[in-house]
Design a protein around this motif. Sequence first.
Motif, PDB file in Angstrom:
ATOM      1  N   LEU A   1      96.529 107.797  -8.372  1.00 13.37           N
ATOM      2  CA  LEU A   1      97.265 108.997  -7.998  1.00 13.37           C
ATOM      3  C   LEU A   1      98.405 108.634  -7.057  1.00 13.37           C
ATOM      4  O   LEU A   1      98.242 107.784  -6.173  1.00 13.37           O
ATOM      5  N   LYS A   2      99.538 109.295  -7.236  1.00 14.66           N
ATOM      6  CA  LYS A   2     100.672 109.065  -6.346  1.00 14.66           C
ATOM      7  C   LYS A   2     100.516 109.820  -5.029  1.00 14.66           C
ATOM      8  O   LYS A   2     101.189 109.520  -4.047  1.00 14.66           O
ATOM      9  N   GLN A   3      99.640 110.843  -5.025  1.00 14.50           N
ATOM     10  CA  GLN A   3      99.354 111.580  -3.804  1.00 14.50           C
ATOM     11  C   GLN A   3      97.960 112.176  -3.919  1.00 14.50           C
ATOM     12  O   GLN A   3      97.404 112.287  -5.006  1.00 14.50           O
ATOM     13  N   GLU A   4      97.368 112.539  -2.784  1.00 12.20           N
ATOM     14  CA  GLU A   4      96.062 113.179  -2.796  1.00 12.20           C
ATOM     15  C   GLU A   4      96.190 114.598  -3.348  1.00 12.20           C
ATOM     16  O   GLU A   4      97.202 115.274  -3.135  1.00 12.20           O
TER      17      GLU A   4
ATOM     18  N   THR B   1      93.976 106.283  -4.662  1.00 14.26           N
ATOM     19  CA  THR B   1      95.304 106.340  -4.065  1.00 14.26           C
ATOM     20  C   THR B   1      95.723 104.894  -3.831  1.00 14.26           C
ATOM     21  O   THR B   1      94.925 103.966  -4.022  1.00 14.26           O
ATOM     22  N   GLU B   2      96.961 104.679  -3.423  1.00 14.89           N
ATOM     23  CA  GLU B   2      97.419 103.312  -3.180  1.00 14.89           C
ATOM     24  C   GLU B   2      96.544 102.619  -2.136  1.00 14.89           C
ATOM     25  O   GLU B   2      96.183 101.450  -2.284  1.00 14.89           O
TER      26      GLU B   2
ATOM     27  N   ASN C   1      93.359 103.357  -1.280  1.00 10.41           N
ATOM     28  CA  ASN C   1      92.023 103.119  -1.830  1.00 10.41           C
ATOM     29  C   ASN C   1      92.037 101.992  -2.852  1.00 10.41           C
ATOM     30  O   ASN C   1      91.072 101.213  -2.954  1.00 10.41           O
TER      31      ASN C   1
ATOM     32  N   TRP D   1      89.020 106.969  -4.387  1.00  6.74           N
ATOM     33  CA  TRP D   1      89.231 108.117  -3.506  1.00  6.74           C
ATOM     34  C   TRP D   1      88.337 109.281  -3.943  1.00  6.74           C
ATOM     35  O   TRP D   1      87.861 110.063  -3.124  1.00  6.74           O
TER      36      TRP D   1
END
Length: 336
Positions: free
Chosen positions: A275-278, A308-309, A311, A318
């Motif tokens: 994912l690029k964001q939560e 995420t980056e 994690n 995540w």
Amino acid sequence: MLVFKYRSGTENDLKALENNQYWSSSIEQLNDPCEAITDAKRVKRFLNYIGQKVAAKTREGVKLINDNTDDVLSMDNKMGIYSLSKTPLDELLWAHYANSHKGFCIEYDLDILLKNDGKNHVHSFPVIYSKKPPSIGFLDIIKNKQNNYIKKFAFHKSKRWEYEQEHRIVTSKIGLNSYYHKALKSIYFGLKIKESDKSKIINLFKSRGIQFYQIELEKNSYSFKAVKLESDNSHESKYLKQLPITISNGKIIEFEILKSKIFNYGGIGEFKVLLKQELNKSELENLINYLKENLFNEGKVLFFEFFTEQNKAEGVPWAYANIRKGQTDIQFNRKK
């Protein structure tokens, strides 16, 4: 290796293409009544000999052995077949399998198409054409030689079909089989396809970054040629990289698929997504539903790991999610 599938252009054809699926037919659904014919005289003689030595002393006993041998040798209801060709330019294939040139032809990357399920559940070979059915021997049916038997049973046809240049995929699941979307490379439009049908297909798939071709007749010739169509592929495809804004309520939700493993025969899928964001739970549910529809629409049990980056660098997801019996369960990996 590139392979090709001619389609009539029905709604089912489009739906399967849209969902990254192909239909694997049973033997009896194929148009050749001589499918799967083999010469099993040698193995039958051997098994009859063993049976008579062990138990069968009567005509009824011998018949029972013969009937059971036929059941053992038959794989009619145990495999599905997806027939492909090595060319998109055959006039007879367009006439026979693409609604008399009104349909389309799909181009696949065979290596990507075969990545799912593993070698024990998917077999792929060019069809062998001969004047007589292949002969089945005892060694063909023992466990460590099963691949030989499948090749003789499913990959031989009469020489009269040689013009098709067929390459087959044999699966252990009859019906819809899912594949990784990057296997789809191009779509070729038939000589007589309606402009409205062509426009519909282009609009459905132009965002995937694939190529489109129009089949045309060579001048003063019976031969076909494929003319590449100009399409707006200047922008990077966001298919399976960004959740459509119609689903995300206008929010940009970007992601990258790190792993996609599908087991069609068991209905099980395993996926890792960066994912690029939560995301909140509702956003993650929308993303999971979108991934299921496009990665494994027929899947029964799906497992997801979301990173995420940060994690990803730590090697710890995540969030986890799974789908069973239509129910989605999500667990966030909250740090203490």
